[in-house]
Design an enzyme around this catalytic site. Structure first.
Site, short mmCIF file in Angstrom:
data_model
loop_
_atom_site.label_atom_id
_atom_site.label_comp_id
_atom_site.label_asym_id
_atom_site.label_seq_id
_atom_site.Cartn_x
_atom_site.Cartn_y
_atom_site.Cartn_z
N HIS A 1 54.73 23.89 96.84
CA HIS A 1 55.54 22.90 97.58
C HIS A 1 55.99 21.80 96.62
CE1 HIS A 1 57.14 20.98 101.08
NE2 HIS A 1 56.33 19.93 100.99
N LYS B 1 61.32 22.67 92.96
CA LYS B 1 61.88 21.39 93.40
C LYS B 1 62.14 20.47 92.21
CE LYS B 1 60.01 21.10 98.13
NZ LYS B 1 59.13 22.28 98.19
N HIS C 1 64.22 18.25 96.97
CA HIS C 1 63.52 18.71 98.18
C HIS C 1 64.54 18.91 99.30
CE1 HIS C 1 60.75 19.45 101.22
NE2 HIS C 1 59.96 18.39 101.15
N PHE D 1 55.92 17.07 107.09
CA PHE D 1 55.56 15.92 107.93
C PHE D 1 55.04 16.43 109.28
CE2 PHE D 1 58.65 12.50 106.03
CZ PHE D 1 57.93 12.53 104.86
#
Length: 416
Positions: free
Chosen positions: A309, A341, A346, A405
């Site tokens: 990630h 990334k 992102h 999130f």
């Protein structure tokens, strides 16, 4: 019902590193950063100056002008990526029509977007304030709702299987790929086009993410998105789309499809900890790796590579590193890990889709892209992040994880 094998037969993407799979993966392999000064709006009064914009994108190369005017940019990206993926899979003809012999009722669509048509929402809100809200576009709602990328792609090719849009912040694109894998594996569909798309480099989004302290204020594109580096200072907003065609193995063999790789495992869970911060114990993130391995029937030692990630925020990179240690034990030190990334920024709901495309290409080509511009590794991040330069590697099994999130965690596993 016996579980069926699922393979990847088509890939498509537009992202900050390129307007096709070939262009973008070539740039990513070479560590070429797609981040630059924001051009989407006037930034004189903004402290954040950089983003990962999709450059030189012309929607009229993919659709008629009338259709383009009735689609938000995130949906236009999905149409472009879908055309490439469907062509790559050999499923459409020159007129973009589904080829004969494919059962459209068993061909589904699953495309995530975290925020949807924010460009359209902002534009129409301004129009409403200036001219009255009964003067907003009649296309405002179908342009802005987050499921419309999936809907428009399904309409374009006449795909009549399940069509849906998981909304799970930064994990949504990975959820879309994983959910599609399970739909085919468990016999509900024969084919799926799936992934994620996002375009919210807008004043409102950039202001909101900046004010919560999530975005870097760096002004050097090569020093802005630096996952696992001690100098990281927040993520860089990106935009784009990554889509995959997944297909039941025997179905793909019967029509002579080119098989890129196999998808074998998927899991999703929730930290249930905080609205934006990952659980510092890394329990949820570690569990999602373990659950994915269990779904695939593989051991930690079977994995060669993880497309991380890797957001370039302090807490994410530390927690993700801790999760890999927990899930993989002694094998963690043998893993190759990189964050693409570092080059794309992102892409929020589009991130998991683009990173799944890159994972498939990593396995197909036997080349691991680098974590670009990683020069001073944080002592709390003590694994092999393939810094600066990509490497040739016989990747038999790879994983891609996304941590969003709300505590949303998702992970997929692919193999040669």
């Amino acid at each position: 019902m016996d579980k069926r094998r699922v393979v990847v037969t088509g890939l498509g993407t537009v992202n900050p590193c390129g307007l096709s799979v070939e262009e973008s993966f070539s740039n990513v392999k070479n560590g070429k950063v797609g981040i630059g000064p924001i051009t989407a709006f006037q930034i004189d009064d903004f402290s954040v100056k950089l983003a990962g914009e999709v450059k030189n994108f012309d929607p009229l190369k993919y659709m008629a002008k009338k259709d383009a005017r009735h689609m938000d940019r995130f949906t236009q990206f999905a149409i472009a990526a879908a055309d490439e993926a469907m062509t790559d899979a050999g499923l459409i003809d020159e007129d973009k029509k589904l080829i004969d012999g494919i059962d459209a009722k068993r061909f589904g669509t699953d495309i995530s977007s975290g925020i949807g048509g924010l460009n359209t929402i902002e534009e129409q809100h301004i129009r409403g304030l200036e001219k009255g809200f009964e003067r907003v576009s009649p296309f405002f709602i179908p342009m802005s709702i987050g499921n419309m990328a999936a809907g428009q792609v399904a309409i374009r090719y006449g795909l009549k299987g399940e069509a849906t849009c998981p909304v799970a912040a930064c994990a949504g694109g990975t959820n879309a790929v994983g959910d599609s894998f399970h739909l085919i594996r468990d016999g509900y569909e024969d084919l799926m086009i799936c992934g994620g798309t996002e375009s919210c480099i807008t004043p409102l989004a950039m202001g909101g993410f900046s004010n919560m302290g999530a975005l870097t204020k760096a002004d050097d594109p090569n020093q802005a998105s630096v996952p696992f580096d001690v100098k990281r200072s927040g993520f860089v907003m990106g935009e784009g789309c990554g889509l995959l065609v997944l297909e039941e193995y025997e179905h793909a063999k019967a029509r002579g499809a080119h098989i890129i790789c196999e998808i074998r495992g998927y899991a999703a869970n929730c930290d249930a900890y905080h609205i934006t911060s990952p659980d510092p114990s890394a329990e949820g993130a570690a569990d999602v790796f373990t659950l994915t391995l269990e779904d695939a029937g593989l051991a930690p030692s079977d994995v060669d590579y993880i497309n991380a990630h890797g957001t370039s925020t302090h807490i994410n990179d530390v927690v993700e590193t801790k999760a890999i240690h927990k899930a993989f034990g002694d094998h963690a030190s043998s893993l190759k890990i990189s964050s693409t990334k570092s080059m794309t920024g992102h892409l929020l709901g589009g991130a998991g889709g683009v990173e799944a495309v890159f994972l498939a290409k990593t396995i197909e080509e036997g080349f691991i892209p680098p974590t670009a511009n990683l020069t001073e590794i944080d002592p709390e991040c003590d694994l092999d992040y393939v810094p600066q330069k990509g490497i040739k590697s016989d990747v038999r099994v790879g994983m891609s994880d996304s941590l969003g999130f709300g505590g949303h965690n998702a992970c997929i596993l692919m193999s040669r």
